[in-house]
Design a protein around this motif. Structure first.
Motif, PDB file in Angstrom:
ATOM      1  N   THR A  88       0.818  -1.216   0.000  1.00 13.82           N
ATOM      2  CA  THR A  88       0.000   0.000   0.000  1.00 13.82           C
ATOM      3  C   THR A  88       0.853   1.267   0.000  1.00 13.82           C
ATOM      4  O   THR A  88       0.461   2.285  -0.537  1.00 13.82           O
ATOM      5  CB  THR A  88      -0.925   0.022   1.229  1.00 13.82           C
ATOM      6  OG1 THR A  88      -0.133  -0.116   2.420  1.00 13.82           O
ATOM      7  CG2 THR A  88      -1.937  -1.107   1.158  1.00 13.82           C
ATOM      8  N   GLY A  89       2.053   1.182   0.582  1.00 11.49           N
ATOM      9  CA  GLY A  89       2.920   2.354   0.639  1.00 11.49           C
ATOM     10  C   GLY A  89       3.918   2.439  -0.498  1.00 11.49           C
ATOM     11  O   GLY A  89       4.762   3.338  -0.512  1.00 11.49           O
ATOM     12  N   GLN A 109       7.882  -2.813  -1.606  1.00  7.77           N
ATOM     13  CA  GLN A 109       8.322  -3.360  -0.320  1.00  7.77           C
ATOM     14  C   GLN A 109       9.215  -4.568  -0.570  1.00  7.77           C
ATOM     15  O   GLN A 109       8.867  -5.465  -1.345  1.00  7.77           O
ATOM     16  CB  GLN A 109       7.120  -3.778   0.528  1.00  7.77           C
ATOM     17  CG  GLN A 109       7.495  -4.390   1.878  1.00  7.77           C
ATOM     18  CD  GLN A 109       6.278  -4.826   2.686  1.00  7.77           C
ATOM     19  OE1 GLN A 109       5.136  -4.553   2.310  1.00  7.77           O
ATOM     20  NE2 GLN A 109       6.512  -5.515   3.793  1.00  7.77           N
ATOM     21  N   SER A 125      -0.916  -7.005   0.885  1.00  6.39           N
ATOM     22  CA  SER A 125      -0.692  -6.334  -0.394  1.00  6.39           C
ATOM     23  C   SER A 125      -1.599  -6.852  -1.502  1.00  6.39           C
ATOM     24  O   SER A 125      -2.017  -6.082  -2.372  1.00  6.39           O
ATOM     25  CB  SER A 125       0.772  -6.501  -0.824  1.00  6.39           C
ATOM     26  OG  SER A 125       1.640  -5.879   0.095  1.00  6.39           O
ATOM     27  N   TYR A 169      -2.546  -1.131  -6.794  1.00  2.89           N
ATOM     28  CA  TYR A 169      -2.295   0.233  -6.320  1.00  2.89           C
ATOM     29  C   TYR A 169      -1.784   1.160  -7.415  1.00  2.89           C
ATOM     30  O   TYR A 169      -1.142   2.175  -7.139  1.00  2.89           O
ATOM     31  CB  TYR A 169      -1.287   0.202  -5.168  1.00  2.89           C
ATOM     32  CG  TYR A 169      -1.716  -0.695  -4.030  1.00  2.89           C
ATOM     33  CD1 TYR A 169      -2.842  -0.403  -3.267  1.00  2.89           C
ATOM     34  CD2 TYR A 169      -1.014  -1.860  -3.744  1.00  2.89           C
ATOM     35  CE1 TYR A 169      -3.250  -1.235  -2.246  1.00  2.89           C
ATOM     36  CE2 TYR A 169      -1.412  -2.701  -2.718  1.00  2.89           C
ATOM     37  CZ  TYR A 169      -2.532  -2.383  -1.975  1.00  2.89           C
ATOM     38  OH  TYR A 169      -2.930  -3.219  -0.957  1.00  2.89           O
ATOM     39  N   LYS A 197      -2.608   4.798  -7.201  1.00  8.89           N
ATOM     40  CA  LYS A 197      -1.912   5.497  -6.123  1.00  8.89           C
ATOM     41  C   LYS A 197      -0.438   5.721  -6.454  1.00  8.89           C
ATOM     42  O   LYS A 197       0.116   6.796  -6.200  1.00  8.89           O
ATOM     43  CB  LYS A 197      -2.036   4.681  -4.835  1.00  8.89           C
ATOM     44  CG  LYS A 197      -1.445   5.339  -3.598  1.00  8.89           C
ATOM     45  CD  LYS A 197      -1.710   4.483  -2.358  1.00  8.89           C
ATOM     46  CE  LYS A 197      -1.160   5.135  -1.093  1.00  8.89           C
ATOM     47  NZ  LYS A 197      -1.405   4.275   0.105  1.00  8.89           N
ATOM     48  N   HIS A 198       0.213   4.711  -7.026  1.00 10.35           N
ATOM     49  CA  HIS A 198       1.658   4.780  -7.234  1.00 10.35           C
ATOM     50  C   HIS A 198       2.071   4.779  -8.709  1.00 10.35           C
ATOM     51  O   HIS A 198       3.259   4.959  -9.007  1.00 10.35           O
ATOM     52  CB  HIS A 198       2.348   3.597  -6.542  1.00 10.35           C
ATOM     53  CG  HIS A 198       2.085   3.518  -5.074  1.00 10.35           C
ATOM     54  ND1 HIS A 198       2.538   4.477  -4.189  1.00 10.35           N
ATOM     55  CD2 HIS A 198       1.417   2.609  -4.326  1.00 10.35           C
ATOM     56  CE1 HIS A 198       2.155   4.158  -2.961  1.00 10.35           C
ATOM     57  NE2 HIS A 198       1.474   3.026  -3.017  1.00 10.35           N
TER      58      HIS A 198
END
Length: 204
Positions: free
Chosen positions: A48-49, A52, A90, A177, A180-181
Protein backbone atom coordinates in the motif's frame (compact mmCIF):
# COMPACT_ATOMS: atom_id res chain seq x y z
CA UNK A 1 19.25 -22.94 -29.53
CA UNK A 2 19.09 -19.92 -27.21
CA UNK A 3 20.55 -20.35 -23.73
CA UNK A 4 20.57 -18.15 -20.63
CA UNK A 5 22.60 -18.16 -17.43
CA UNK A 6 20.66 -17.13 -14.33
CA UNK A 7 21.36 -16.79 -10.63
CA UNK A 8 18.96 -18.39 -8.18
CA UNK A 9 16.05 -16.14 -7.20
CA UNK A 10 13.47 -15.95 -4.41
CA UNK A 11 10.14 -15.31 -6.17
CA UNK A 12 12.26 -13.66 -8.86
CA UNK A 13 11.20 -10.56 -10.78
CA UNK A 14 9.21 -10.60 -14.02
CA UNK A 15 12.46 -10.10 -15.95
CA UNK A 16 13.90 -13.33 -14.51
CA UNK A 17 10.85 -15.38 -15.44
CA UNK A 18 10.82 -13.85 -18.91
CA UNK A 19 14.13 -15.63 -19.53
CA UNK A 20 12.65 -18.96 -18.46
CA UNK A 21 9.78 -18.42 -20.87
CA UNK A 22 11.71 -17.16 -23.89
CA UNK A 23 14.98 -19.09 -23.86
CA UNK A 24 15.25 -22.67 -25.07
CA UNK A 25 17.42 -23.65 -22.12
CA UNK A 26 18.22 -21.90 -18.85
CA UNK A 27 21.14 -22.74 -16.60
CA UNK A 28 20.61 -21.83 -12.95
CA UNK A 29 23.94 -21.25 -11.26
CA UNK A 30 24.68 -23.20 -8.08
CA UNK A 31 28.40 -22.49 -7.90
CA UNK A 32 28.47 -18.70 -7.84
CA UNK A 33 29.32 -16.97 -4.58
CA UNK A 34 26.34 -15.76 -2.58
CA UNK A 35 25.91 -11.98 -2.89
CA UNK A 36 23.96 -9.91 -0.38
CA UNK A 37 21.13 -7.59 -1.39
CA UNK A 38 20.28 -9.52 -4.55
CA UNK A 39 17.27 -11.48 -5.72
CA UNK A 40 18.91 -14.64 -4.39
CA UNK A 41 17.16 -14.07 -1.07
CA UNK A 42 14.83 -11.13 -1.64
CA UNK A 43 11.87 -10.09 -3.72
CA UNK A 44 10.04 -6.81 -4.19
CA UNK A 45 6.25 -6.55 -4.03
CA UNK A 46 3.79 -3.67 -4.37
CA UNK A 47 2.44 -2.75 -0.95
CA UNK A 48 0.00 0.00 0.00
CA UNK A 49 2.92 2.35 0.64
CA UNK A 50 4.80 1.46 -2.55
CA UNK A 51 7.51 -1.11 -3.29
CA UNK A 52 8.32 -3.36 -0.32
CA UNK A 53 11.31 -5.69 -0.07
CA UNK A 54 10.91 -9.10 1.54
CA UNK A 55 14.19 -10.72 2.58
CA UNK A 56 14.87 -14.32 3.57
CA UNK A 57 17.42 -14.36 6.43
CA UNK A 58 20.36 -16.71 6.05
CA UNK A 59 22.66 -18.46 8.49
CA UNK A 60 26.12 -17.00 9.02
CA UNK A 61 28.87 -18.76 7.11
CA UNK A 62 32.58 -19.03 7.70
CA UNK A 63 34.94 -16.94 5.62
CA UNK A 64 34.20 -14.07 3.27
CA UNK A 65 32.56 -16.17 0.57
CA UNK A 66 30.14 -19.04 0.35
CA UNK A 67 28.78 -20.91 -2.66
CA UNK A 68 25.09 -20.30 -3.31
CA UNK A 69 24.35 -24.02 -3.08
CA UNK A 70 25.67 -24.06 0.52
CA UNK A 71 23.66 -21.10 1.88
CA UNK A 72 21.31 -22.16 4.68
CA UNK A 73 18.04 -20.45 5.55
CA UNK A 74 17.73 -19.00 9.05
CA UNK A 75 14.58 -19.25 11.16
CA UNK A 76 15.36 -15.89 12.70
CA UNK A 77 12.62 -13.33 13.18
CA UNK A 78 9.52 -15.32 12.15
CA UNK A 79 10.19 -14.20 8.59
CA UNK A 80 7.82 -16.75 7.04
CA UNK A 81 4.89 -15.35 9.02
CA UNK A 82 5.90 -11.78 8.17
CA UNK A 83 6.30 -12.49 4.45
CA UNK A 84 2.95 -14.24 4.19
CA UNK A 85 1.17 -11.47 6.08
CA UNK A 86 2.79 -8.92 3.76
CA UNK A 87 1.46 -10.81 0.74
CA UNK A 88 -2.04 -11.05 2.22
CA UNK A 89 -1.99 -7.34 3.04
CA UNK A 90 -0.69 -6.33 -0.39
CA UNK A 91 -2.58 -8.75 -2.63
CA UNK A 92 -5.58 -9.92 -0.65
CA UNK A 93 -7.83 -7.78 -2.84
CA UNK A 94 -6.09 -8.64 -6.12
CA UNK A 95 -8.09 -10.59 -8.73
CA UNK A 96 -6.28 -13.92 -8.39
CA UNK A 97 -4.92 -14.01 -4.83
CA UNK A 98 -7.57 -16.39 -3.52
CA UNK A 99 -7.14 -18.59 -6.57
CA UNK A 100 -3.41 -19.13 -5.99
CA UNK A 101 -3.11 -18.71 -2.21
CA UNK A 102 -3.18 -22.45 -1.50
CA UNK A 103 -0.30 -23.00 -3.94
CA UNK A 104 1.89 -20.24 -2.49
CA UNK A 105 1.15 -20.53 1.25
CA UNK A 106 3.13 -23.80 1.75
CA UNK A 107 6.37 -21.94 1.05
CA UNK A 108 5.75 -20.04 4.27
CA UNK A 109 4.71 -23.08 6.29
CA UNK A 110 7.30 -25.71 5.41
CA UNK A 111 11.00 -25.38 6.25
CA UNK A 112 13.76 -25.79 3.71
CA UNK A 113 17.37 -26.08 4.84
CA UNK A 114 19.09 -24.64 1.79
CA UNK A 115 18.14 -21.42 0.02
CA UNK A 116 18.94 -22.79 -3.43
CA UNK A 117 16.60 -25.76 -2.97
CA UNK A 118 13.88 -23.47 -1.63
CA UNK A 119 14.18 -21.11 -4.59
CA UNK A 120 14.19 -23.97 -7.08
CA UNK A 121 10.98 -25.43 -5.66
CA UNK A 122 9.40 -21.98 -5.89
CA UNK A 123 10.53 -21.69 -9.50
CA UNK A 124 8.95 -25.01 -10.47
CA UNK A 125 5.67 -24.07 -8.79
CA UNK A 126 5.46 -20.62 -10.39
CA UNK A 127 6.25 -22.05 -13.82
CA UNK A 128 3.49 -24.61 -13.39
CA UNK A 129 0.95 -21.97 -12.31
CA UNK A 130 1.79 -19.71 -15.27
CA UNK A 131 2.08 -22.65 -17.68
CA UNK A 132 5.70 -21.80 -18.44
CA UNK A 133 7.57 -24.92 -19.56
CA UNK A 134 11.27 -24.12 -19.41
CA UNK A 135 14.18 -26.47 -19.85
CA UNK A 136 16.14 -25.85 -16.65
CA UNK A 137 19.60 -27.24 -16.02
CA UNK A 138 21.47 -26.83 -12.75
CA UNK A 139 25.16 -26.09 -13.09
CA UNK A 140 27.68 -28.69 -11.92
CA UNK A 141 30.44 -26.09 -11.72
CA UNK A 142 30.74 -22.35 -12.19
CA UNK A 143 30.03 -21.72 -15.86
CA UNK A 144 31.60 -19.19 -18.17
CA UNK A 145 28.96 -17.85 -20.55
CA UNK A 146 31.16 -18.38 -23.61
CA UNK A 147 31.68 -22.05 -22.72
CA UNK A 148 27.98 -22.80 -23.16
CA UNK A 149 27.18 -20.03 -25.67
CA UNK A 150 24.68 -18.48 -23.28
CA UNK A 151 23.48 -14.97 -22.53
CA UNK A 152 24.68 -14.20 -19.01
CA UNK A 153 22.09 -12.56 -16.74
CA UNK A 154 23.65 -13.59 -13.42
CA UNK A 155 24.74 -10.05 -12.62
CA UNK A 156 22.37 -8.20 -14.94
CA UNK A 157 19.16 -9.03 -13.08
CA UNK A 158 19.52 -7.43 -9.65
CA UNK A 159 17.58 -4.98 -7.46
CA UNK A 160 20.28 -2.32 -7.34
CA UNK A 161 22.20 -1.05 -10.36
CA UNK A 162 20.97 -3.66 -12.85
CA UNK A 163 22.89 -3.95 -16.10
CA UNK A 164 21.33 -3.06 -19.43
CA UNK A 165 19.15 -5.87 -20.74
CA UNK A 166 18.11 -5.21 -24.32
CA UNK A 167 15.92 -8.31 -24.31
CA UNK A 168 13.61 -7.02 -21.58
CA UNK A 169 11.06 -4.25 -21.95
CA UNK A 170 8.51 -4.09 -19.10
CA UNK A 171 4.91 -4.40 -20.28
CA UNK A 172 2.35 -2.63 -18.08
CA UNK A 173 -0.44 -4.71 -16.56
CA UNK A 174 -3.14 -4.23 -13.94
CA UNK A 175 -1.85 -3.54 -10.43
CA UNK A 176 -4.00 -3.02 -7.34
CA UNK A 177 -2.30 0.23 -6.32
CA UNK A 178 -1.59 1.64 -9.78
CA UNK A 179 -3.89 4.62 -9.24
CA UNK A 180 -1.91 5.50 -6.12
CA UNK A 181 1.66 4.78 -7.23
CA UNK A 182 1.48 4.36 -11.00
CA UNK A 183 2.66 1.17 -12.66
CA UNK A 184 5.73 -0.32 -10.92
CA UNK A 185 7.75 -2.44 -13.30
CA UNK A 186 9.72 -5.63 -12.73
CA UNK A 187 8.31 -6.58 -9.36
CA UNK A 188 8.29 -10.13 -8.06
CA UNK A 189 6.54 -12.63 -10.30
CA UNK A 190 3.94 -12.87 -7.51
CA UNK A 191 2.72 -9.41 -8.46
CA UNK A 192 2.04 -10.56 -12.02
CA UNK A 193 0.53 -13.85 -10.86
CA UNK A 194 -1.90 -12.35 -8.35
CA UNK A 195 -2.96 -9.51 -10.64
CA UNK A 196 -3.15 -11.22 -14.03
CA UNK A 197 -3.50 -14.91 -13.21
CA UNK A 198 -3.15 -17.29 -16.17
CA UNK A 199 -2.96 -14.32 -18.55
CA UNK A 200 0.40 -13.45 -17.00
CA UNK A 201 2.26 -15.66 -19.45
CA UNK A 202 1.33 -13.29 -22.27
CA UNK A 203 3.16 -10.45 -20.50
CA UNK A 204 6.49 -12.30 -20.32
Amino acid sequence: MTQALLSSAYFGPVQWYQKLHRYDRCFIERYDNYVKQTYRNRCVIAATGGPQTLTVPIERYEGRKCLMRDIRISDHGSWRHLHWNALVSSYGESPFFDYYADDIRPFFERRWEFLFDFNLEITHTICSLLDIRPTIELTGEYLQAEDVCADDFRDAIRPKHPLIDATFSPRPYYQVYAQKHGFISNLSILDLLFNEGPEGIFLL
